[in-house]
Design a protein around this motif. Sequence first.
Motif, PDB file in Angstrom:
ATOM      1  N   UNK A 174       0.844  -1.207   0.000  1.00  0.00           N
ATOM      2  CA  UNK A 174       0.000   0.000   0.000  1.00  0.00           C
ATOM      3  C   UNK A 174       0.877   1.255   0.000  1.00  0.00           C
ATOM      4  N   UNK A 175       0.314   2.340  -0.513  1.00  0.00           N
ATOM      5  CA  UNK A 175       0.929   3.655  -0.341  1.00  0.00           C
ATOM      6  C   UNK A 175       0.693   4.057   1.108  1.00  0.00           C
ATOM      7  N   UNK A 176       1.702   4.630   1.765  1.00  0.00           N
ATOM      8  CA  UNK A 176       1.478   5.058   3.154  1.00  0.00           C
ATOM      9  C   UNK A 176       1.604   6.575   3.261  1.00  0.00           C
ATOM     10  N   UNK A 177       0.781   7.137   4.152  1.00  0.00           N
ATOM     11  CA  UNK A 177       0.820   8.576   4.422  1.00  0.00           C
ATOM     12  C   UNK A 177       1.034   8.753   5.917  1.00  0.00           C
ATOM     13  N   UNK A 178       2.118   9.452   6.260  1.00  0.00           N
ATOM     14  CA  UNK A 178       2.494   9.625   7.664  1.00  0.00           C
ATOM     15  C   UNK A 178       1.586  10.633   8.369  1.00  0.00           C
ATOM     16  N   UNK A 179       1.385  10.408   9.688  1.00  0.00           N
ATOM     17  CA  UNK A 179       0.607  11.335  10.509  1.00  0.00           C
ATOM     18  C   UNK A 179       1.163  12.752  10.499  1.00  0.00           C
ATOM     19  N   UNK A 180       2.468  12.882  10.362  1.00  0.00           N
ATOM     20  CA  UNK A 180       3.067  14.223  10.327  1.00  0.00           C
ATOM     21  C   UNK A 180       2.504  15.046   9.169  1.00  0.00           C
ATOM     22  N   UNK A 181       2.081  14.373   8.091  1.00  0.00           N
ATOM     23  CA  UNK A 181       1.520  15.112   6.938  1.00  0.00           C
ATOM     24  C   UNK A 181       0.220  15.824   7.287  1.00  0.00           C
ATOM     25  N   UNK A 182      -0.528  15.251   8.243  1.00  0.00           N
ATOM     26  CA  UNK A 182      -1.782  15.883   8.675  1.00  0.00           C
ATOM     27  C   UNK A 182      -1.479  17.234   9.308  1.00  0.00           C
ATOM     28  N   UNK A 183      -0.463  17.245  10.176  1.00  0.00           N
ATOM     29  CA  UNK A 183      -0.085  18.489  10.842  1.00  0.00           C
ATOM     30  C   UNK A 183       0.465  19.500   9.832  1.00  0.00           C
ATOM     31  N   UNK A 184       1.338  19.044   8.946  1.00  0.00           N
ATOM     32  CA  UNK A 184       1.951  19.959   7.980  1.00  0.00           C
ATOM     33  C   UNK A 184       0.875  20.567   7.074  1.00  0.00           C
ATOM     34  N   UNK A 185      -0.041  19.735   6.585  1.00  0.00           N
ATOM     35  CA  UNK A 185      -1.058  20.243   5.669  1.00  0.00           C
ATOM     36  C   UNK A 185      -2.056  21.160   6.358  1.00  0.00           C
ATOM     37  N   UNK A 186      -2.379  20.880   7.630  1.00  0.00           N
ATOM     38  CA  UNK A 186      -3.294  21.822   8.287  1.00  0.00           C
ATOM     39  C   UNK A 186      -2.574  23.144   8.589  1.00  0.00           C
ATOM     40  N   UNK A 187      -1.268  23.095   8.734  1.00  0.00           N
ATOM     41  CA  UNK A 187      -0.508  24.347   8.893  1.00  0.00           C
ATOM     42  C   UNK A 187      -0.576  25.173   7.607  1.00  0.00           C
ATOM     43  N   UNK A 188      -0.489  24.508   6.452  1.00  0.00           N
ATOM     44  CA  UNK A 188      -0.624  25.228   5.178  1.00  0.00           C
ATOM     45  C   UNK A 188      -1.999  25.907   5.111  1.00  0.00           C
ATOM     46  N   UNK A 189      -3.032  25.142   5.453  1.00  0.00           N
ATOM     47  CA  UNK A 189      -4.402  25.658   5.354  1.00  0.00           C
ATOM     48  C   UNK A 189      -4.598  26.827   6.315  1.00  0.00           C
ATOM     49  N   UNK A 190      -4.082  26.701   7.545  1.00  0.00           N
ATOM     50  CA  UNK A 190      -4.243  27.793   8.517  1.00  0.00           C
ATOM     51  C   UNK A 190      -3.499  29.039   8.058  1.00  0.00           C
ATOM     52  N   UNK A 191      -2.289  28.851   7.543  1.00  0.00           N
ATOM     53  CA  UNK A 191      -1.547  30.013   7.047  1.00  0.00           C
ATOM     54  C   UNK A 191      -2.365  30.740   5.981  1.00  0.00           C
ATOM     55  N   UNK A 192      -2.964  29.986   5.080  1.00  0.00           N
ATOM     56  CA  UNK A 192      -3.737  30.591   3.994  1.00  0.00           C
ATOM     57  C   UNK A 192      -4.973  31.302   4.547  1.00  0.00           C
TER      58      UNK A 192
END
Length: 291
Positions: A253-271
């Motif tokens: 399977x492709x895996x997505x790390x939990x850290x990506x959730x934090x990083x991506x919500x930081x992008x969204x909050x910055x915007x």
Amino acid sequence: DLYNMRHIGPDTKVHGVIGNPIGHSKSPHLHNAAFKSTSFNGIYLPLLVDNVSNFITTYSSPDFAGYSYTIPHKEAGLKCCDEVDPIAKSIGAISCMIRRPTDGKLIGYNMDHLGAIAAIEEGLRASSGTTPASGSPLAGQIFVVIGAGGAGKALAYGGYEKGARVVVANRTYDKAKELASKVGGQAITLSELNEFHPEEGMILVNTTSVGMKPRIDETPVSKEALKHYSLVFDAVYTPKLTRLLREARESGATIVYGTEMFINQAFVQFEMFTGLPAPKQLIRDVLARNT
Ligand code: ATR
């Protein structure tokens, strides 16, 4: 990075992250660095708060433009908003509060699901190797969410918004059923998950603390069952590579790390805070330096 701030002037937009404890938060590092790099006239402070309601009524002068919320104040923050975004209301928690410039009202949002969903979509697009189509790669997919707490709700609503067929798998069946009914999905108990494979290529997300340090030997689903999934995301990020993710990767399977959730919500909050596109590489670099 924390003190890599801009000078404060009359037009400076003040932001902060409300939590307890707060000293460990990486948000001030990344938002101050991102504000500076984009020449946004703002600062971002760590705010150690015991009582959110007291803080908002006493200290929230109009100069505060926005707040992030972290543990344990995401639910209490919701009650202090003038208005709440419908998704945040359904989830029962906010991750961010923005002062509306036109009338000064505080509007609550939950961005946690956007961060995780963006990371999962990116993983799906990267693994399929196709150019981004206009629709979400989650549309029509079976999206199995393990857990029905705050994070489980956020992911279930996020998947539902993208047109996925949501399945909630929870230790306590009644909670799974309640959440599933709200997103037009199916409920199963966690013990049924190993035998659940109506089709191949499903998507799996873990929102429980199973596998989190120090219980790193635990996993919510058997390795055998993982072969039915094309992508697995784990909201647990300590350790970064959980047993679930390791076994999912071994199963192809492709895996997505939990850290990506934090990083991506930081992008969204910055915007949300700035109205500017997030300096994504800079934010990733700051986080890498501060972990
Ligand atoms: P969060 O806000 O982080 O989602 P939460 O609201 O406390 O945290 O929810 C925790 C979720 O993890 C719940 O779905 C819980 O299952 P129950 O509803 O049965 O309590 C699940 N969970 C926690 N520990 C678990 C464990 N050891 N095994 C299985 N599920 C677990």
